[in-house]
Design an enzyme around this catalytic site. Structure first.
Site, PDB file in Angstrom:
ATOM      1  N   LYS A   1       1.029  -1.233   0.034  1.00 34.92           N
ATOM      2  CA  LYS A   1       0.011   0.073  -0.050  1.00 34.92           C
ATOM      3  C   LYS A   1       0.847   1.076  -0.122  1.00 34.92           C
ATOM      4  CE  LYS A   1      -1.996   2.984   2.254  1.00 34.92           C
ATOM      5  NZ  LYS A   1      -1.682   4.242   2.135  1.00 34.92           N
TER       6      LYS A   1
ATOM      7  N   GLU B   1       8.866  16.097  16.248  1.00 36.88           N
ATOM      8  CA  GLU B   1       9.236  15.660  14.668  1.00 36.88           C
ATOM      9  C   GLU B   1       8.523  16.790  13.638  1.00 36.88           C
ATOM     10  OE1 GLU B   1       8.130  12.186  12.895  1.00 36.88           O
ATOM     11  OE2 GLU B   1      10.364  12.120  12.031  1.00 36.88           O
TER      12      GLU B   1
ATOM     13  N   CYS C   1      13.032  10.969   8.370  1.00 36.62           N
ATOM     14  CA  CYS C   1      12.760  10.248   9.679  1.00 36.62           C
ATOM     15  C   CYS C   1      13.959  10.395  10.607  1.00 36.62           C
ATOM     16  CB  CYS C   1      12.041   8.995   9.670  1.00 36.62           C
ATOM     17  SG  CYS C   1      13.009   7.890   8.578  1.00 36.62           S
TER      18      CYS C   1
ATOM     19  N   GLU D   1       8.835   1.245  11.300  1.00 37.20           N
ATOM     20  CA  GLU D   1      10.138   2.370  11.235  1.00 37.20           C
ATOM     21  C   GLU D   1       9.278   3.316  11.114  1.00 37.20           C
ATOM     22  OE1 GLU D   1      12.041   4.804  10.218  1.00 37.20           O
ATOM     23  OE2 GLU D   1      12.455   4.040   8.029  1.00 37.20           O
TER      24      GLU D   1
HETATM   25  P1  ADP Z   1       2.567  10.981   7.497  1.00 37.39           P
HETATM   26  O1  ADP Z   1       1.913  11.526   8.930  1.00 37.39           O
HETATM   27  O2  ADP Z   1       4.118  11.129   7.403  1.00 37.39           O
HETATM   28  O3  ADP Z   1       1.785  11.162   6.398  1.00 37.39           O
HETATM   29  P2  ADP Z   1       1.601   8.376   8.067  1.00 37.39           P
HETATM   30  O4  ADP Z   1       2.221   7.433   9.271  1.00 37.39           O
HETATM   31  O5  ADP Z   1       0.290   9.000   8.364  1.00 37.39           O
HETATM   32  O6  ADP Z   1       2.566   9.344   7.856  1.00 37.39           O
HETATM   33  O7  ADP Z   1       1.437   7.547   6.614  1.00 37.39           O
HETATM   34  C1  ADP Z   1       2.435   6.760   6.382  1.00 37.39           C
HETATM   35  C2  ADP Z   1       1.705   5.454   5.492  1.00 37.39           C
HETATM   36  O8  ADP Z   1       0.573   5.150   6.500  1.00 37.39           O
HETATM   37  C3  ADP Z   1       0.827   6.050   4.334  1.00 37.39           C
HETATM   38  O9  ADP Z   1       0.862   5.081   3.443  1.00 37.39           O
HETATM   39  C4  ADP Z   1      -0.678   6.337   4.924  1.00 37.39           C
HETATM   40  O10 ADP Z   1      -1.570   6.039   3.877  1.00 37.39           O
HETATM   41  C5  ADP Z   1      -0.646   4.855   5.929  1.00 37.39           C
HETATM   42  N1  ADP Z   1      -1.447   5.133   6.972  1.00 37.39           N
HETATM   43  C6  ADP Z   1      -2.038   6.365   7.573  1.00 37.39           C
HETATM   44  N2  ADP Z   1      -3.076   5.924   8.243  1.00 37.39           N
HETATM   45  C7  ADP Z   1      -3.034   4.627   8.396  1.00 37.39           C
HETATM   46  C8  ADP Z   1      -3.903   3.844   9.150  1.00 37.39           C
HETATM   47  N3  ADP Z   1      -4.995   4.419   9.833  1.00 37.39           N
HETATM   48  N4  ADP Z   1      -3.936   2.353   9.073  1.00 37.39           N
HETATM   49  C9  ADP Z   1      -3.028   1.804   8.224  1.00 37.39           C
HETATM   50  N5  ADP Z   1      -2.125   2.861   7.534  1.00 37.39           N
HETATM   51  C10 ADP Z   1      -2.175   4.224   7.264  1.00 37.39           C
END
Ligand code: ADP
Length: 533
Positions: free
Chosen positions: A224, A431, A334, A300
């Site tokens: 994904k 961060e 990160c 990570e």
């Molecule tokens: P950022 O805040 O840097 O965008 P995220 O941790 O929200 O980082 O996003 C990293 C990845 O996690 C992306 O692929 C995002 O679509 C996915 N993501 C965000 N929310 C969820 C969730 N509730 N469950 C699974 N994956 C998620």
């Protein structure tokens, strides 16, 4: 050569590496302008064609089950680059079924490891052949400097697949001596269907860190991608199929986190989950994995990495390295060195030089030659970074330079430096994930170790000193998954990466990443002459 040095030399205006682009790249030069960069000029359109916008399931590009699409935006302008199929729970189900079938019945896990490695090597060759298209898409979707994508990240992407291809036929079990007349074999088996969720800051490199070891070990995958940057993974996965990857082995679903991502994390037929992203979302996916089928999870996550510059440091070199450690990739790393600790004896000189360096940093269209910094990824991150700058301004820290947006469109932010930062300020705790350098003062090595460790994160740290004992004391004392001594952001394929504390669980890259994708099976049987060694 260290990636940091490659990147620094590529991005400096008078770089011989930039002016000595190879023959193939001269074609690129026709559109890759070398004039000075201004962000309000019309954005350069790269020549790459966008062919792949659907979901890649079972070897075919398909629409999402709902028929929905979402726009992927150009961070230079906020305008739509392309509409991409929007995967949701139903698409994750389809992708997981394809991956399951390919694992249980397909040729992949049963194929000879040598044959698997050859497919991965053919893929790496195709990546090198299509480096310019991949780099153009990466810059367009993400906003990172084109030269960084083309000359540092795409070669590293190919290198990672060469590295993991090399592992494929060297993964094997053990025979162990056991008490009694028992013969004991330890088998290392692929774990099954791997769910992988990646972020937007290094879309291709994160693809490689996850897909490389999973395939080397014989697993099948549902990946994904981040909703901000779906384009390059689709292109790369298409190349993988051209290289001979059997259908269903690598499925790519574009879509949003709370829908597609959550469906993958909580899927009952996914055997392992690997995630890179924020600590907050890491906790969410860990919980989803626990509440569904207890799939093992590697995470990570975020960081607030200290970079400690000792009194014996060569100040000019330290300024340049600390600048790179923070500002590289628009500050969207990160492991960014986002707490710069400088010894009090060199503090004032360091501040002056760090400020001058930040003011020289060229911000503009990342497709223009000599541009070191493009836009932040999207409006949300842009606002978040400006919010932290405001918190910095409202505190007792000194704003040395920057602090505002650049231009009137897109998500460009001035390289920003704060001095007089204290440990308890938000800009030293959280961060920020943007071009904001926070510089703190220290006097004593033991004290700076305590201060550097007083954070919920533990991803990386940097140390700059000429004294080997100081370097050793600091690197032993810092609680972080990586300590760079007199360097920063060196990311060889063989070096493990991951965090202490709330920066994550597990390690990626190197030999350590293989364990994430292997089950260990002990086969025990009585035997007259069991193996003793
Ligand atoms: P950022 O805040 O840097 O965008 P995220 O941790 O929200 O980082 O996003 C990293 C990845 O996690 C992306 O692929 C995002 O679509 C996915 N993501 C965000 N929310 C969820 C969730 N509730 N469950 C699974 N994956 C998620």
């Amino acid at each position: 050569m260290a990636v940091s040095r490659i990147i620094s030399s590529l991005l400096s205006r008078s770089s011989p590496a930039t002016s000595a682009l190879g023959r193939r790249s001269r074609v690129v030069q026709r559109w890759f302008s070398s004039s000075a960069a201004a962000v309000d000029e019309e954005a350069i359109t790269p020549p790459v064609q966008i062919h792949y916008t659907k979901l890649l399931i079972n070897g075919n590009f398909v629409d999402s089950a709902s028929g929905k699409t979402f726009p992927t935006l150009d961070p230079r302008t906020g305008e739509v680059i392309a509409h991409v199929a929007e995967g949701d729970a139903e698409d994750i189900n389809r992708a997981v079924s394809a991956a399951r079938k390919a694992f249980d019945h397909g040729p992949w896990p049963k194929m000879s490891a040598y044959e698997r490695s050859r497919i991965m090597l053919r893929f790496a060759d195709l990546v090198e052949k299509h480096a310019e298209e991949l780099a153009q898409l990466e810059t367009w979707d993400n906003g990172k400097p084109y030269q960084q994508a083309l000359k540092a990240e795409i070669p590293m992407f190919a290198r990672l697949f060469h590295y993991y291809a090399g592992w494929a036929d060297k993964i094997h079990g053990l025979t162990v001596p056991a008490d009694g007349p028992h013969h004991v074999q330890i088998l290392h088996e692929p774990i099954g269907v791997a769910g992988q969720i990646i972020p937007w800051n290094f879309p291709l490199l994160m693809f490689a860190w996850k897909v490389g070891p999973a395939l080397a070990c014989g697993n099948t995958i549902v990946l994904k991608t981040a909703e901000q940057t779906p384009l390059t993974a689709l292109y790369a996965a298409k190349l993988f199929h051209e290289a001979g990857l059997p259908e269903g082995v690598l499925n790519v679903v574009s879509g949003y986190g709370p829908t597609a991502g959550a469906a993958l994390a909580s899927h009952m037929d996914v055997d392992k989950l690997a995630f890179t992203g924020s600590t907050e979302t890491g906790k969410v996916v860990l919980e989803l994995a626990a509440k569904s089928n207890l799939k093992p999870v590697t995470l990570e996550l975020g960081g607030k990495s200290p970079f400690i510059i000792c009194e014996d440091a060569d100040i000019d070199k330290a300024v340049e390295l600390a600048h790179f450690a923070l500002f590289f990739n628009q500050g969207q790393c990160c492991c960014a060195g986002s707490r710069t600790y400088v010894h009090e004896r060199i503090y004032d000189e360091f501040i002056e030089k760090a400020k001058a360096r930040a003011m020289r940093r060229s911000v503009g269209d990342p497709f223009k030659d000599g541009v070191e910094q493009g836009p932040q990824i999207d409006a949300e991150q842009f606002e978040k970074v400006l919010h932290y700058i405001k918190l910095g301004r409202d505190s007792n820290a000194n704003l040395e330079c920057g602090g505002n947006r650049v231009g009137s469109k897109g998500y460009f932010i001035q390289p920003t430096v704060f001095s007089n930062v204290e440990d308890n300020m938000s800009i030293a705790q959280d961060e920020i994930f943007g071009p904001v350098q926070s510089i703190l003062k220290f006097r004593d090595i033991d004290d700076v170790i305590k201060r550097a460790n007083a954070t919920r994160y533990g991803l990386a740290a940097g140390v700059f000193t000429r004294n080997i004992d100081t370097a050793n004391t600091l690197s032993r004392g810092l609680k972080a998954g990586t300590v760079w001594v007199n360097c920063f952001d060196v990311f060889d394929a063989a070096i493990p990466f991951g965090g202490y504390k709330m920066s994550g669980i597990g390690r990626e890259k190197g030999v350590y990443s293989l364990n994430n994708y292997l089950q260990v099976k002990a086969v025990v049987s009585p035997l007259k002459n069991p193996a003793w060694l």
